[in-house]
Every structure is written in structure tokens, then in C-alpha cells.
Design an enzyme around this catalytic site. Structure first.
Site, short mmCIF file in Angstrom:
data_model
loop_
_atom_site.label_atom_id
_atom_site.label_comp_id
_atom_site.label_asym_id
_atom_site.label_seq_id
_atom_site.Cartn_x
_atom_site.Cartn_y
_atom_site.Cartn_z
N ASP A 285 34.54 -38.68 24.85
CA ASP A 285 34.12 -39.61 23.83
C ASP A 285 33.70 -40.92 24.52
O ASP A 285 34.40 -41.42 25.40
CB ASP A 285 35.28 -39.85 22.86
N GLU B 272 29.38 -38.49 25.89
CA GLU B 272 28.45 -39.42 25.27
C GLU B 272 28.13 -40.51 26.28
O GLU B 272 28.91 -41.45 26.45
CB GLU B 272 29.10 -40.07 24.04
#
Ligand code: CA
Length: 708
Positions: A403, A432
Site C-alpha cells: 500500500d 502503489e
């Protein structure tokens, strides 16, 4: 009021003018306990800095308390300042041992915690409702240790740390098990958490990263629907049930995932998070991006959250069952921030160390959720790497999704890749790679732009997402699949893996495996909901075509395809854009909707099989793409390309326009058609002769040349 001085470097103590309003002319630095004087090399009154600066001859020894006596009866308590964020501190106090946490054996348990700025640390055990406190021993490099004899499996424990004149409580940052709601760490005999037949099933085969087809799933969403047919609703156990049936006898649950044909199931966070009360697990809902404990598992998905070992066993059962069924498991991990900075165990263990700060001394907030973990600091990096290696090893999972990976640093991610390679080089690392406003040098961020420094690590491709369906930040904007033919040129790049130096515009990656292709994930509107806003006047039928085209392009493009659970049956969240704490009703996987849209599911199932059958859809390197893919000249609205592989010459054509159009094929011959309009199959649907093909409106065609 007691006055304070601050250690800002190992050899520098400062006293802000705000602590004293008259001129001082002498300073004596003393060890508080013994009264021993520590030598000050020199001191200066720095008017421009609004402080006194005391330079020391030797680096200050940590783990003991100091005071400074000034003239005029001034006395200052020496506290930790910016020193914890200096490179010198990292050099002096980096501890490379593999024994942090509670190391259990049947006859004794050794507790070790890294806390260089504490001047006393106590271990507090909770046994049979009795609290027992043990004074821990101060060891080199800021580690505190205590070994207790006896069988301690299942014993809750905490640390109490004396820092800057105050006692703080902290759960061990290396806690592997925790009590309900993560209030205490728990000593655990991990062997006892193994389900029966643990590690009997082999990790399903994965030859290369581009063979992966990822399906993103929230533990609770999967089964919570009344129609799921699953007994253990909202629980890890619900993922393992087989033979479950939904509306009209349709297949649901794990059987459905297997039938769909995806290779990897990516679970939204299962690290212990803070927003759901585990004593009332169904009262609130959360995605779980509010991690409290990096190495312990979330309790609200356990059938017995009050049993610290149970949740570990139940997650292991998920992995084992999935492996048995041929599915790999990816964990979505959150290291970029913690739930609540001030009360976090990292902050309470070594205040000021684990987080990034802005120049003005405030907490950095590139993550947008209040704090940024400083992965570049050595012990923060070690904690992240150790946590990943623990999770990979203990739970036998097959990959990780980071994340806000862009908040972490390149060195940390590369160390993770290296260490995972030692376990199994086929473990996936995706993340990400967004460029966030966090105080870390650009070249050190694990962002998409630095993908050349991040071998073996893949990034969510936001260009792919936005060019196909329209920008996520502009609700009405359209992409190639839903009415914007101007994005056609970009699509030529996107279908080819978004690699550099292939197509004149917008190349991003070194190799196609670095691109995680997606048009929908848990964030933002679902694709269906986006179409409701971006294409409000279209009929349901047209929207379904656009939706199907976008998912098909995701599944057939070079790179790693990623789909959101339920995307294959037009998942809707009723227009809710950010459903991280919405009701189950918004977030649930709606099994009735799946039953209603079986035609779309079956079509995509076949597309998945086609991707798996023909290796031309799964080129690992950019060399293979450059050698084997050739973009064709086509009418507006159509992107078509030729791909050559061991199976022959393929033409893939995507028509984003609203009328059927003819394209010219690269050669004359017999073309087997595998995908056309709303049909897809691993066996040819039909054969067309000649050098032309009609591509139906808002759809994909896949053709294979059999003979000239
Ligand atoms: Ca929790």
C-alpha cells in the site's frame, strides 16, 4: 516548571531560549544517577537559532539520564531531540540481530526490544490475571533483553519504557500474536498455530510474473452477503468453504474463484488493524488500511478473536486451502503509516524515530492519513523487511501488495525483493508507486518513475486505468472504452506493457511485468459506477459493453492483469466513491448480481483461459514485446496489433466505437476467431477467410492465422 535541553546530535545538546529568559554563562553536564561530569567541549549562544548549543567531546552514551546545571540555579532535564533522526544515530544504534521480539522455546522465552532512547525498560507479563514486572537488561546498540524460564506459550506481555522522564507502555513491534484488539503482545509457540496438513499442498506453479492473474478480495466482502451460501460469514473460514451455492443454485465462494480461473487472490489488509472493535466485529466495517501491528493478524475475521492463536491458524488454513485448489495468495500490506501516530507502539518505543518530519518539525503527511513511516531509517527498514520475511515464511503466502509503496524507499523495497528471492523468486511484489509529498529525495522513492531501480517489482499502472475508463479524479471524464477515441494512441502503448521506447508516447516501464494493468480496484468508484457518472445517457446494454471491453483489455494486455472482486459481474457500490468504512451492504460481494450476469462471467472466464493458453499474451520482457508486437493501422476507435509467438500470428483488435468497423489484417489467409462480440472460447468460434475482419462495436476480437 522543569526546563528541558535536547539532544539533537550525538555530540550536540541544545537549549532553546524559550526555556530560559536570562543570560547563562556556565553549563555542567552530569549523569543523573552518579553525578559524574560529562565533558563539554565548548558552547555557544546562537542568536539566529534562538538557542544555546553545547558541543561534546564524545558521542553521548544512551540508556542513562542526564541533567545540565547552569548558573543562577538553572537545571535542565536532558531529553531526546532530533538526534534520533540523524545518520550518526542510525550508525551507532543499528542492531542487526534476528532475535527482536519474544523468542519462544518450551523451556524459556527471550524478550528483546530495540529502544536506545529509553533509560529503563520493564517487561510486564500477564499470567492468570496477575501482573509480573521484570527489569530488562541494557545490552549494546540500544537493545533491552530479558530471558524468563518456563513455558510461556500464550502469555500476554507488554513493555514499559522510561523515556525523557515518563513511563510509556508499548506492545512489542515484533509481536507475532496479540490479545483481542491488539492490546497486548502474546508469546506464541508458532508450531501450535499450524493447521493439520500444514504445507502439504505445494505452492501452485508460476513460471513467470506475467502468468499471474490477480483477483482483489476483502475477507469480509466475500461471504457477508445473505446469498453467499457461506456459513462463516465475514471470516477467514468463509474463504475456505467449498460446495457453497448462491441464488438459483449458482456456484459461490472458493469454488467460484477456482472456476473463474484467476491465479492469485489478493487479500485486502489482514495485518492487525485498529478501526474495528474485535469484541463486536460486525458493528463497524473497514477495509483495514489502519495497521496497528505489522506482524500480528487481524482478529475481527477470526471465529474466536479472543483466542490469540486462532486467527493465525485460520489465516494459515486459508493459504493451505487455496494452495490445494491451485490458487496463490497475495497479502496487501500497509507499512507506509500507522493507525494513530501518538499512541502507536513504534512511537512509544522510540519516540520520533520511526516517522518522517517536515523541516518545521511537524509530522510529514505524504500518505494523507496523518503520518509517514520513515522506511529509510535503518531500524524502520529492518522492521519492515523482517515483517515481510516473517509473513512470507510463517504464512507461506505467495506475494505482497504494498500500500502506498511510493512512500517507502527504493533500498527497502530492493532488500525485500532480495530476501523474498531467497525464499522463492516467483513470489510477487507489487505496489502503489505513487509519488507522494513526503520528505524523501525523489530518486529514493519507490515510485513508478524509479522502476528502473526496482527490478522484480511491479506497479499499479494508473495510466492504463485512466486512459481506458477516464480519469478517476474527474468523474465525467471518459476513456477509450467509454467513448473517448482520442485515447487510442495511448492504448497502443498500454496493450504493449507500457514499456519505454516502444511507442512514441508515454512509455513508462523497463519490462511489461512491471505493469499491473487494472481499471478497477477497491479504491475509487467501481468501473460500473464510474460509467454511471461518465456515461449517464448510455443504456444499460451499452454500459455493459464498455465495461466488458475494459476488463477484456485488462486481461489481454501485456503485463500483469488485476481485477477487483465482482468486476466480472459489474460490481456496484451504489455510487459510493470511497467505501472504506461504508456498510456491508455497499461493500459486499453481491452473489445475486453474479447469478444475474453469468453471461459476462462466462465470457471473461474464457478470456482468462485464452490468456493462459497462448503465451503471446504473457511476454515477460520488453525485448519480446519489441520483437513480436506490431501495431496495425486501423480506423478511428480501433486499436489493433499483431503478435507473433510459438502458436502463430495473432491479431487483437479493440473497438471502442459505437459502430462495427472493418480492419485490414496483416496477411491474407484463414483466421481462427477466438473472441468476437460477446463470445469467447479457447476453441475457435469460427474461421474467416481473407485479409479483412469486422470488429463489432465496443468489443474485442482475437484472431489467429492458421494458414496463408
Ligand atoms: Ca484489530
Amino acid at each position: 516548571m522543569e526546563k528541558s535541553a535536547y539532544i539533537d546530535e550525538l555530540t550536540l545538546i541544545t537549549i532553546p531560549f524559550s526555556e530560559v529568559d536570562e543570560d547563562l554563562s556556565t553549563f555542567t553536564l552530569l549523569k543523573k544517577k552518579t553525578g559524574e561530569v560529562v565533558q563539554i567541549k565548548n558552547w555557544e549562544k546562537k542568536h539566529e537559532m534562538w538557542r544555546y548549543e553545547l558541543n561534546l567531546t564524545q558521542p553521548l552514551e544512551f540508556g542513562i539520564e542526564y541533567i545540565i546545571k547552569g548558573n543562577e540555579h538553572h537545571s535542565f532535564q536532558v531529553k531526546m531531540g532530533k538526534v534520533v533522526r540523524t545518520l550518526d544515530f542510525d550508525e551507532h544504534y543499528f542492531y542487526n540481530g534476528s532475535d527482536l521480539g519474544a523468542t519462544y522455546t518450551k523451556s524459556s522465552t527471550m524478550f528483546k526490544v530495540w529502544a536506545p532512547t529509553a533509560t529503563a525498560v520493564e517487561l510486564v507479563l500477564h499470567q492468570d490475571q496477575v501482573e509480573r514486572t521484570y527489569i530488562m537488561n541494557h545490552c549494546p546498540r540500544g537493545v533491552w533483553s530479558y530471558t524468563l524460564n518456563g513455558e510461556l506459550d500464550g502469555t500476554p506481555y507488554l513493555y514499559q519504557l522510561f523515556i525523557d522522564g515518563d513511563w510509556r507502555n508499548a506492545v512489542d513491534p515484533y509481536a507475532k500474536a496479540v490479545t483481542i484488539n491488539g492490546e497486548m503482545g502474546v508469546v506464541v509457540n508458532l508450531f501450535k498455530t499450524n493447521p493439520c496438513q500444514w504445507r502439504m499442498a505445494k505452492r501452485p506453479e508460476l513460471k513467470q510474473f506475467t502468468d499471474a492473474i490477480i483477483y482483489e478480495l476483502h475477507v469480509r466482502d466475500f461471504s457477508i452477503d445473505y446469498h453467499s451460501g457461506i456459513t462463516a460469514k465475514g471470516k477467514y473460514k468463509g474463504l475456505t468453504e467449498t460446495g457453497t451455492k448462491g441464488p438459483w443454485g449458482t456456484v459461490t465462494g472458493l469454488d467460484y474463484l477456482v472456476d473463474l480461473g484467476v491465479t492469485h487472490v489478493q487479500l485486502l489488509p489482514v495485518q492487525d488493524y485498529g478501526s474495528v472493535d474485535e469484541t463486536k466485529p460486525f458493528e463497524k466495517y473497514n477495509w483495514g488500511y489502519d495497521t496497528v501491528h505489522f506482524q500480528a493478524v487481524e482478529g475481527s475475521y477470526s471465529t474466536q478473536p479472543e483466542q490469540p492463536l486462532k486467527r493465525i491458524t485460520e489465516l494459515k488454513e486459508v493459504v493451505e486451502t487455496f494452495h490445494k485448489q491451485g490458487l496463490r495468495v497475495i497479502l496487501d500490506v500497509v507499512f507506509n503509516h500507522v493507525y494513530i501516530h501518538a499512541s502507536s507502539h513504534l512511537e512509544n518505543t522510540v519516540p520520533g524515530y520511526y516517522f518522517r518530519y517536515n523541516m518545521d518539525g511537524t509530522l510529514a503527511d505524504g500518505t494523507g492519513v496523518g503520518n509517514d513511516v520513515a522506511s529509510e531509517r535503518k531500524m524502520a527498514r529492518k522492521l519492515i523487511v523482517d515483517s515481510i520475511i516473517y509473513l512470507a515464511g510463517e504464512f507461506n503466502v505467495d506475494g505482497f501488495r504494498f500500500d502506498l509503496m511510493g512512500n517507502l524507499d527504493v533500498e527497502t523495497m530492493n532488500e525485500i525483493r532480495l530476501k523474498l528471492d531467497e525464499i522463492d523468486p516467483t513470489l510477487l511484489v507489487i505496489g502503489e508507486g505513487w509519488d507522494l509529498a513526503t520528505p524523501l529525495a525523489s530518486e529514493k522513492k519507490a515510485i513508478i518513475a524509479n522502476n528502473h531501480q526496482l527490478q522484480g517489482i511491479s506497479h499499479f499502472n494508473d495510466l492504463f486505468r485512466d486512459k481506458l475508463k477516464g480519469n478517476i479524479f474527474d468523474i465525467t471524464s471518459q476513456g477509450f472504452c467509454n467513448g473517448n477515441s482520442e485515447e487510442k494512441d495511448y492504448c497502443k502503448l498500454l496493450v504493449s506493457g507500457s514499456i519505454k521506447d516502444f511507442y512514441p508516447i508515454g512509455g513508462v516501464f523497463q519490462d511489461p511485468y512491471q505493469s499491473v494493468n487494472y481499471v478497477e480496484c477497491h479504491d475509487n468508484h467501481t468501473l460500473w459506477d464510474k460509467l454511471l457518472y461518465a456515461n449517464p445517457t448510455e443504456s444499460e446494454t451499452e454500459k455493459a459493453l464498455m465495461h466488458r471491453l475494459a476488463t477484456t483489455m485488462t486481461l489481454l494486455s501485456q503485463g500483469i492483469p488485476f481485477i477487483h472482486a465482482g468486476q466480472e459481474f459489474f460490481r456496484t457500490k451504489n455510487g459510493v466513491e470511497n467505501s472504506y468504512c461504508s456498510l456491508d451492504d455497499v461493500n459486499k460481494l453481491d452473489w445475486k448480481r453474479k447469478a444475474l450476469h453469468m453471461d459476462n462471467v462466462d465470457y471473461l472466464k474464457s478470456v482468462i483461459q485464452i490468456r493462459k493458453k497462448f503465451e503471446v499474451f504473457r511476454f515477460l520482457t520488453s525485448d519480446l514485446v519489441r520483437k513480436n508486437i506490431h501495431i496495425l493501422d486501423t480506423p478511428t476507435d480501433i486499436v489493433a496489433y499483431m503478435m507473433k509467438g510459438i502458436e502463430g500470428t495473432f491479431v487483437i483488435a479493440h473497438n471502442g466505437g459505437k459502430v462495427d468497423k472493418e480492419i485490414v489484417l496483416p496477411s491474407k489467409g484463414s483466421w481462427k476467431v477466438y473472441v468476437e462480440s460477446d463470445q469467447a472460447s479457447t476453441n475457435p468460434l469460427k474461421i474467416i477467410e481473407g485479409s479483412k475482419a469486422v470488429i463489432k462495436k465496443i468489443s474485442t476480437s482475437v484472431l489467429l492465422l492458421t494458414k496463408k
